[in-house]
Write a protein that holds these residues in place. Sequence first.
Motif, PDB file in Angstrom:
ATOM      1  N   GLY A   1     -28.039  56.035  98.155  1.00  0.00           N
ATOM      2  CA  GLY A   1     -27.634  57.392  98.510  1.00  0.00           C
ATOM      3  C   GLY A   1     -28.349  58.523  97.808  1.00  0.00           C
ATOM      4  O   GLY A   1     -27.770  59.592  97.649  1.00  0.00           O
ATOM      5  N   VAL A   2     -29.584  58.317  97.394  1.00  0.00           N
ATOM      6  CA  VAL A   2     -30.339  59.384  96.730  1.00  0.00           C
ATOM      7  C   VAL A   2     -31.100  60.172  97.788  1.00  0.00           C
ATOM      8  O   VAL A   2     -31.991  59.615  98.451  1.00  0.00           O
ATOM      9  CB  VAL A   2     -31.318  58.819  95.675  1.00  0.00           C
ATOM     10  N   PRO A   3     -30.761  61.460  97.965  1.00  0.00           N
ATOM     11  CA  PRO A   3     -31.483  62.262  98.941  1.00  0.00           C
ATOM     12  C   PRO A   3     -32.974  62.318  98.608  1.00  0.00           C
ATOM     13  O   PRO A   3     -33.355  62.422  97.451  1.00  0.00           O
ATOM     14  CB  PRO A   3     -30.854  63.662  98.819  1.00  0.00           C
ATOM     15  N   GLY A   4     -33.793  62.222  99.629  1.00  0.00           N
ATOM     16  CA  GLY A   4     -35.234  62.327  99.427  1.00  0.00           C
ATOM     17  C   GLY A   4     -35.929  61.023  99.057  1.00  0.00           C
ATOM     18  O   GLY A   4     -37.136  61.024  98.821  1.00  0.00           O
ATOM     19  N   THR A   5     -35.196  59.923  99.002  1.00  0.00           N
ATOM     20  CA  THR A   5     -35.845  58.643  98.720  1.00  0.00           C
ATOM     21  C   THR A   5     -36.746  58.306  99.905  1.00  0.00           C
ATOM     22  O   THR A   5     -36.303  58.309 101.048  1.00  0.00           O
ATOM     23  CB  THR A   5     -34.811  57.522  98.521  1.00  0.00           C
ATOM     24  N   PRO A   6     -38.022  58.040  99.658  1.00  0.00           N
ATOM     25  CA  PRO A   6     -38.950  57.758 100.762  1.00  0.00           C
ATOM     26  C   PRO A   6     -38.518  56.540 101.582  1.00  0.00           C
ATOM     27  O   PRO A   6     -38.144  55.503 101.016  1.00  0.00           O
ATOM     28  CB  PRO A   6     -40.282  57.493 100.053  1.00  0.00           C
ATOM     29  N   PRO A   7     -38.581  56.663 102.902  1.00  0.00           N
ATOM     30  CA  PRO A   7     -38.189  55.546 103.776  1.00  0.00           C
ATOM     31  C   PRO A   7     -38.955  54.257 103.492  1.00  0.00           C
ATOM     32  O   PRO A   7     -38.393  53.174 103.611  1.00  0.00           O
ATOM     33  CB  PRO A   7     -38.489  56.071 105.182  1.00  0.00           C
TER      34      PRO A   7
ATOM     35  N   THR B   1     -44.053  32.931 100.393  1.00  0.00           N
ATOM     36  CA  THR B   1     -42.759  33.035 101.066  1.00  0.00           C
ATOM     37  C   THR B   1     -42.972  33.035 102.574  1.00  0.00           C
ATOM     38  O   THR B   1     -43.696  33.872 103.100  1.00  0.00           O
ATOM     39  CB  THR B   1     -42.023  34.323 100.646  1.00  0.00           C
ATOM     40  N   ARG B   2     -42.352  32.094 103.245  1.00  0.00           N
ATOM     41  CA  ARG B   2     -42.513  31.942 104.694  1.00  0.00           C
ATOM     42  C   ARG B   2     -41.372  32.649 105.420  1.00  0.00           C
ATOM     43  O   ARG B   2     -40.406  32.033 105.867  1.00  0.00           O
ATOM     44  CB  ARG B   2     -42.541  30.464 105.094  1.00  0.00           C
ATOM     45  N   ASP B   3     -41.472  33.966 105.515  1.00  0.00           N
ATOM     46  CA  ASP B   3     -40.450  34.764 106.173  1.00  0.00           C
ATOM     47  C   ASP B   3     -41.122  36.021 106.716  1.00  0.00           C
ATOM     48  O   ASP B   3     -41.936  36.628 106.015  1.00  0.00           O
ATOM     49  CB  ASP B   3     -39.351  35.123 105.165  1.00  0.00           C
ATOM     50  N   ASP B   4     -40.777  36.394 107.919  1.00  0.00           N
ATOM     51  CA  ASP B   4     -41.376  37.579 108.538  1.00  0.00           C
ATOM     52  C   ASP B   4     -41.123  38.834 107.705  1.00  0.00           C
ATOM     53  O   ASP B   4     -42.001  39.686 107.557  1.00  0.00           O
ATOM     54  CB  ASP B   4     -40.816  37.804 109.942  1.00  0.00           C
ATOM     55  N   ARG B   5     -39.911  38.946 107.163  1.00  0.00           N
ATOM     56  CA  ARG B   5     -39.567  40.133 106.367  1.00  0.00           C
ATOM     57  C   ARG B   5     -40.386  40.181 105.087  1.00  0.00           C
ATOM     58  O   ARG B   5     -40.805  41.257 104.647  1.00  0.00           O
ATOM     59  CB  ARG B   5     -38.072  40.135 106.062  1.00  0.00           C
TER      60      ARG B   5
ATOM     61  N   GLU C   1     -37.207  50.662 102.962  1.00  0.00           N
ATOM     62  CA  GLU C   1     -37.546  49.542 103.839  1.00  0.00           C
ATOM     63  C   GLU C   1     -37.976  48.317 103.037  1.00  0.00           C
ATOM     64  O   GLU C   1     -37.573  47.188 103.325  1.00  0.00           O
ATOM     65  CB  GLU C   1     -38.638  49.938 104.832  1.00  0.00           C
ATOM     66  N   VAL C   2     -38.771  48.529 101.984  1.00  0.00           N
ATOM     67  CA  VAL C   2     -39.198  47.410 101.139  1.00  0.00           C
ATOM     68  C   VAL C   2     -37.980  46.769 100.475  1.00  0.00           C
ATOM     69  O   VAL C   2     -37.845  45.543 100.461  1.00  0.00           O
ATOM     70  CB  VAL C   2     -40.246  47.871 100.096  1.00  0.00           C
ATOM     71  N   ILE C   3     -37.073  47.579  99.948  1.00  0.00           N
ATOM     72  CA  ILE C   3     -35.863  47.057  99.318  1.00  0.00           C
ATOM     73  C   ILE C   3     -35.063  46.226 100.331  1.00  0.00           C
ATOM     74  O   ILE C   3     -34.641  45.102 100.037  1.00  0.00           O
ATOM     75  CB  ILE C   3     -35.000  48.196  98.733  1.00  0.00           C
ATOM     76  N   ASP C   4     -34.890  46.760 101.516  1.00  0.00           N
ATOM     77  CA  ASP C   4     -34.131  46.062 102.556  1.00  0.00           C
ATOM     78  C   ASP C   4     -34.797  44.740 102.932  1.00  0.00           C
ATOM     79  O   ASP C   4     -34.132  43.712 103.035  1.00  0.00           O
ATOM     80  CB  ASP C   4     -33.987  46.967 103.789  1.00  0.00           C
ATOM     81  N   LEU C   5     -36.098  44.767 103.128  1.00  0.00           N
ATOM     82  CA  LEU C   5     -36.817  43.551 103.533  1.00  0.00           C
ATOM     83  C   LEU C   5     -36.736  42.468 102.461  1.00  0.00           C
ATOM     84  O   LEU C   5     -36.501  41.292 102.768  1.00  0.00           O
ATOM     85  CB  LEU C   5     -38.273  43.886 103.830  1.00  0.00           C
ATOM     86  N   VAL C   6     -36.921  42.839 101.203  1.00  0.00           N
ATOM     87  CA  VAL C   6     -36.920  41.841 100.127  1.00  0.00           C
ATOM     88  C   VAL C   6     -35.524  41.301  99.872  1.00  0.00           C
ATOM     89  O   VAL C   6     -35.335  40.100  99.715  1.00  0.00           O
ATOM     90  CB  VAL C   6     -37.561  42.412  98.838  1.00  0.00           C
TER      91      VAL C   6
END
Length: 133
Positions: A111-117, A56-60, A121-126
């Motif tokens: 919205g789950v409290p305590g979910t590791p950042p 995959t050719r994407d910075d994210r 971040e991985v979810i957001d990037l993918v």
Amino acid sequence: MKQMFRALTVAAALVAALIAADPAAAASAPYTESISVTQSGGLAGRTELFSVDTTTRDDRAAQALSLTATPQYRTLAPVYLPTNPCCDRQRYEVVTHYSNGTDKTVVTMDGVPGTPPVLLEVIDLVTNTGAPA
């Protein structure tokens, strides 16, 4: 391009730190071959699959592949869910495939409290590579 350079710089720094900490372990540390995120639920109840891999050719995508190879990510628990999963939340199942043939699956919801950042971040990037599978 800046993000790609930043991701590669972070990956190089992580590799250098691993080698300094334990050269034998660093030599055998697997790299991430692919990541898939299945996003389901929400108001519409839709299910979408997003995936990235080493082609995959994407910075994210490059940044996500680097993050999932870190000890911080590899030691995540398999589940980060609320006590009450009710009410139109998005559910995310992240499956990471490593070069040593192992897979890691982590499940969470919005919205789950305590979910590791690092997981968020991985979810957001993918999911923001713009390439649903």
